[in-house]
Design a protein around this motif. Structure first.
Motif, short mmCIF file in Angstrom:
data_model
loop_
_atom_site.label_atom_id
_atom_site.label_comp_id
_atom_site.label_asym_id
_atom_site.label_seq_id
_atom_site.Cartn_x
_atom_site.Cartn_y
_atom_site.Cartn_z
N LEU B 322 11.41 -5.93 -1.74
CA LEU B 322 10.17 -5.73 -2.50
C LEU B 322 9.11 -6.67 -1.95
O LEU B 322 9.36 -7.86 -1.77
CB LEU B 322 10.48 -6.02 -3.97
N ASP B 323 7.94 -6.12 -1.67
CA ASP B 323 6.85 -6.93 -1.16
C ASP B 323 5.60 -6.58 -1.95
O ASP B 323 5.28 -5.41 -2.15
CB ASP B 323 6.65 -6.60 0.33
N LEU B 324 4.91 -7.62 -2.44
CA LEU B 324 3.73 -7.35 -3.27
C LEU B 324 2.60 -6.78 -2.42
O LEU B 324 2.45 -7.12 -1.25
CB LEU B 324 3.26 -8.65 -3.93
N ASP B 325 1.82 -5.88 -3.03
CA ASP B 325 0.65 -5.32 -2.35
C ASP B 325 -0.55 -6.20 -2.69
O ASP B 325 -0.86 -6.39 -3.86
CB ASP B 325 0.38 -3.89 -2.83
N GLY B 326 -1.21 -6.74 -1.72
CA GLY B 326 -2.46 -7.46 -1.96
C GLY B 326 -2.28 -8.83 -2.59
O GLY B 326 -3.17 -9.31 -3.29
N PHE B 327 -1.12 -9.47 -2.36
CA PHE B 327 -0.92 -10.80 -2.95
C PHE B 327 -1.84 -11.84 -2.31
O PHE B 327 -2.29 -12.77 -2.96
CB PHE B 327 0.55 -11.20 -2.77
N LYS B 328 -2.13 -11.65 -1.03
CA LYS B 328 -2.98 -12.60 -0.33
C LYS B 328 -4.35 -12.72 -1.01
O LYS B 328 -4.90 -13.81 -1.13
CB LYS B 328 -3.15 -12.14 1.12
N ALA B 329 -4.82 -11.56 -1.51
CA ALA B 329 -6.13 -11.57 -2.17
C ALA B 329 -6.10 -12.46 -3.42
O ALA B 329 -7.08 -13.16 -3.71
CB ALA B 329 -6.54 -10.15 -2.55
#
Lengths: 143, 849
Positions: B322-329
């Protein structure tokens, strides 16, 4: 027999020769891929990819089968079966080349036509012609 | 006095004298290990054998005559009390005539040591109601036994004391685990089960083991036939009072002297405190410090356990990345602390969304792994993961900000994806990447067949690479004819694969595979260039003026060094004029890489080689673009040529390309010419370069010179070439093509099935395409020509036959059908001739303007 798509790989597809069966899984998967990914609108890029994979399949898979035939003396023991088998292989490759030419010329094969072609191949070749070969190859070696 | 063989003097005695010992008897007595003493009525020794004397620490002589009552005997009872002479067994027998059995006495020997003997007595010379005349006493030395017995007792006492006082359980049992023969007292308080149960059933101890540990134990414990020292994995027992203890145990076989395992033994001890401490420390080392979830190393353990469980039980496990979408933002806008806070909340949502025995681990960053065990199929995992996605999507409150986020999940299933743990993670990662590509916030299932497919595709490419080394590729050459000059203008080099198993494969069956391997494309492309240029030079040496066309692959067109490569090859063949070489680039490929094509055009102009746009007409090059591609030649795609006589649209395209070529100064070649009618038509249209099966199939290089020698051009080509078709007269050709189309539609309607054939083509001679042209433009331009009138009559005649045929077919009467069809065929030929005559009449020789 009836083909229900998406097709679940099961024992009825087994010829008894592991290498052949493994490669047949690729074809069944391609059939499912055509069903899942192609829509009503033609997707030239995807069709190009699928038909390229089919050409590749025709090279590695037919090489596998025809090498096994030669090693097991299929052409000597069952010359008519082998002749029919090889003819079906050549026709498959030719059909895929024609599909690609048609696509290039703007006559894009529909999703259903592609699935029909592959299902037909599955029923007539894999479940029939290849089963003969599988049974022959699974016999104990001849003296 | 007689002396026997052992040298023992025998005292003459009234009784004994009657029974003198024979030599044989004396020998036997002397050789016995048991001591034998004979005493007379008074208790004095009248006979003793050496063994008796030895036991008592005297010589036979010293024994002789000594009475039981002699105070020098120092005898004691078993309990150590004095054993008076008058109560010695021999004396008791003399007194009451009764034998004594197994009397134990200790005798202090003269040297101070103590001998323990067991004494039996036998009365001798006894008659009814009389006392015995004498007594025989038989001694057995039991000093050794008594010593062992004492030692054993001491040892037993020591052992009991030890066993009572240590809390390690030890036991001895049968190798098949059915019987426990001994277990130490520590068992009962540790297990809190009655020891009697265990002695009745050797596996009773297992009843206390927790279910989740029991299966592993049963898998591991040695079986009767295969016993080796064995360390149990630490396991837990639930005791009578409900408490749970960790046990560490080992067992080992006990082997007898001939190597048989007669019994087995083992020890078990309570390691709860130590083990829990260790577990805690391990746990700490294996937890992610931010989320307290298992980290990568613990995940790896859990995966191995899960996979082992699947193998044992035949169940499935889903490995989900599982990898978060847009976590960097989130990190970028709210800061890293906020990001961390979100990860902590996320971790607890993930843990709650799965079952307690599933694993949620953090790999690092915003990457998590979920292991879902005991699942029946992909559907079950998908349902769980949908719940996970829903849980993730709920808003988070981070430092008074409402934050929303989604995740992409890739899944693979063990054991249908039968890799090791790293492979499974890689596959899940790949699937996750595909989920991202498909638009994020979704689940993508990894397909193991794709792995097989990729591998086999790579193998096929490797075979192509090998085929280059093993010289399995061949170049064949197809002539390109200049019909106006009636000669072979050039040949096109075409690659094919002489496959060792599959036979000859045309390029169309394997070239598409190269698209995914640019290096291999360049390698094979170079091989083609080398071979074809070398061949061109050979023909040049033979005095042949023969151009060679070489196809460039898309990868070569984009390769900036291709011009230099060709230049270099030409440099190595200095006698070959550069203009003999034409490089063919597919129109679609030129359009895909305009910059590279421009570079190629400029480079080839500088070198003197020519360029052709291949498969022209399929790529929709605009006229303005064609002006920027000042190539030498356009090759009309064979699909247009194939249908030009039947399909007026294709005819129009062919005509347009020919006109375009004339207008911009490109040579035009028609490819894929399959019959002589097409050549005829093309020459009339002003295309003089033709190539196709109608003229020649591709052939081996050494067949080319002979073919060229044999080649005789059709004299009509030259005639046609001398005429110039007026722009307006093209309409006549088009009308003819329309008629061909009508004819073929009619034939296929007549042959078609009733249900599926649809409507026949227009039967009205004034309504069909040709008829509309005839009565419109045609009438306006050509009505003054007799040939035009004749063509009109033949056309009407033809339609009359067609109407009759259609009528018959609709009424399903077959009588006369065959005859009508033959008439249709004849009529068609007459009509075509009339049109050809008309064409000849309207066209003028070049230069007659």
């Amino acid at each position: 027999m009836d083909i229900e798509i998406p097709l679940v790989w099961d024992d009825r597809f087994l010829t008894g020769v592991d290498k052949i069966d493994e490669q047949h899984r690729v074809l069944v998967d391609t059939l499912n891929e055509a069903h899942d990914r192609l829509g009503d609108q033609p997707d030239i890029g995807l069709l190009d990819e699928i038909t390229r994979n089919l050409l590749s399949y025709a090279i590695y898979h037919f090489e596998t089968e025809e090498t096994l035939m030669a090693e097991a003396g299929y052409g000597v023991q069952c010359p008519e079966d082998q002749e029919k088998h090889l003819l079906e292989h050549r026709n498959f490759s030719q059909t895929v080349v024609n599909l690609r030419n048609n696509i290039r010329e703007g006559h894009v094969i529909s999703r259903d036509e592609l699935i029909t072609f592959l299902s037909h191949w599955l029923v007539h070749h894999i479940l029939h012609t290849d089963m003969h070969l599988g049974a022959y190859l699974s016999q104990p070696p001849r003296p | 006095m007689t002396v026997n063989q052992a040298g023992l003097p025998l005292t003459p005695d009234a009784t004994m004298a009657k029974h003198p010992l024979s030599d044989m008897h004396a020998d036997i007595l002397a050789s016995l290990e048991q001591g034998i003493v004979v005493q007379d009525r008074a208790g004095a020794i009248i006979f003793s054998n050496p063994a008796a004397a030895n036991m008592l620490g005297l010589s036979v002589d010293q024994m002789q005559g000594r009475s039981s009552l002699d105070p020098r005997w120092q005898a004691i009872h078993e309990d150590g009390s004095a054993y008076p002479g008058d109560t010695h067994p021999a004396m008791r027998t003399l007194a009451d005539g009764m034998p004594v059995r197994g009397d134990i006495m200790g005798i202090h020997k003269p040297d101070g040591t103590l001998t323990w003997i067991s004494v039996n007595t036998e009365p001798l010379g006894q008659h009814r109601n009389t006392l015995p005349q004498a007594v025989a006493a038989i001694f057995t030395d039991i000093s050794l036994q008594r010593g062992l017995q004492a030692e054993l007792e001491t040892s037993q006492a020591r052992f009991n004391q030890l066993a009572q006082n240590i809390d390690i359980v030890f036991w001895v049992g049968s190798p098949d685990w059915k019987r426990i023969d001994y277990v130490s007292p520590a068992y009962e308080p540790l297990w809190q089960r009655p020891v009697t149960n265990l002695l009745d059933n050797g596996m009773d101890w297992l009843e206390a083991v927790l279910d989740e540990d029991r299966a592993t134990l049963l898998d591991h414990i040695p079986q009767a036939h295969d016993w080796k020292p064995f360390m149990f994995p630490p396991y837990r027992i639930r005791r009578g009072d409900g408490s749970i203890r960790w046990i560490q145990a080992k067992a080992f076989p006990i082997v007898d002297m001939i190597g048989h395992i007669t019994s087995v033994a083992g020890v078990a001890q309570d390691i709860t405190e130590r083990y829990e401490e260790q577990l805690h420390l391990t746990e700490l080392a294996h937890l992610d410090s931010l989320t307290q979830l298992p980290n990568r190393s613990l995940l790896s353990d859990r995966m191995h356990q899960g996979m082992a469980h699947c193998r044992r039980t035949g169940s499935m496990m889903a490995v989900c990345l599982l990898d978060l979408d847009g976590f960097k933002a989130v990190n970028d806008t709210l800061g890293h602390e906020a990001g961390d806070a979100l990860l902590i909340q996320l971790a607890s949502r993930l843990t709650q969304a799965v079952r307690a025995d599933d694993t949620v681990a953090r790999l690092g960053g915003d990457e998590f792994v979920l292991l879902l065990g005991h699942i029946d199929g992909a559907g079950e995992a998908e349902a769980t993961l949908q719940r996970v996605l829903t849980a993730i999507a709920l808003p988070y409150s981070i430092h008074d900000h409402a934050v929303s986020i989604s995740a992409s999940i890739g899944v693979t299933f063990y054991p249908s994806d039968n890799g090791d743990s790293n492979t499974l993670l890689r596959h899940a990662d790949h699937a996750m990447y595909l989920a991202k590509q498909a638009g994020k916030n979704r689940i993508h299932m990894f397909n193991p067949v794709l792995e097989i497919r990729d591998r086999e595709n790579r193998n096929a490419l490797a075979n192509i690479r090998r085929a280059i080394q093993h010289q399995q590729f061949e170049l064949h050459y197809q002539p390109i004819i200049d019909s106006r000059r009636g000669r072979v203008a050039a040949v096109e080099a075409l690659i094919r694969w002489n496959h060792p198993v599959l036979g000859i494969l045309p390029a169309s069956e394997f070239l598409p595979l190269l698209q995914s391997d640019n290096a291999l494309t360049l390698q094979l492309g170079l091989w083609v260039l080398e071979g074809a240029i070398h061949q061109a030079e050979c023909w040049h040496r033979q005095g042949m003026d023969l151009g060679v066309h070489i196809n460039l692959f898309a990868g070569q067109v984009q390769d900036s060094s291709v011009v230099d490569i060709v230049k270099n090859l030409l440099g190595r063949h200095p006698i070959l004029p550069a203009e003999r070489i034409t490089l063919e680039v597919m129109e679609s490929c030129a359009l895909d890489s305009i910059v590279a094509t421009r570079r190629l055009i400029e480079g080839s102009q500088a070198t003197g080689i020519k360029l052709a746009l291949d498969d022209f007409g399929t790529g929709n090059t605009s006229i303005s673009r064609l002006r920027r591609f000042p190539v030498h030649m356009l090759k009309i795609d064979k699909s247009f040529i194939r249908n030009m006589l039947l399909d007026p649209e294709d005819m129009t395209i062919v005509e347009a390309i020919i006109s375009l070529g004339m207008a911009y100064g490109h040579h035009v070649v028609a490819e894929g010419v399959e019959n002589l009618d097409q050549i005829w038509m093309l020459t009339e249209m002003g295309c003089h370069m033709v190539q196709g099966y109608a003229l020649a199939h591709p052939m081996a290089a050494d067949a080319i010179p002979a073919w060229i020698n044999r080649f005789t051009p059709d004299p009509r080509w030259r005639m046609n070439a001398m005429r110039h078709l007026d722009r307006d007269d093209f309409q006549l050709l088009l009308a003819e093509s329309h008629h061909q189309q009508w004819h073929s539609q009619l034939i296929s309607w007549l042959r078609g099935d009733e249900g599926t054939r649809g409507d026949p083509p227009c039967l009205d001679p004034a309504g069909c395409n040709f008829g509309r042209w005839y009565h419109g433009d045609g009438m306006e331009r050509y009505s003054h020509l007799a040939a035009f009138q004749e063509a009109g009559r033949q056309h009407e005649h033809l339609h009359g036959i067609a109407q009759a045929l259609v009528q018959q077919r609709l009424q399903a009467t077959s009588s006369g059908c065959r005859e009508l069809e033959a008439r249709l065929q004849d009529s068609c030929e007459v009509f075509t001739h009339a049109l050809a005559q008309l064409r000849r009449d309207v066209s003028r020789p070049i230069g007659s303007h």
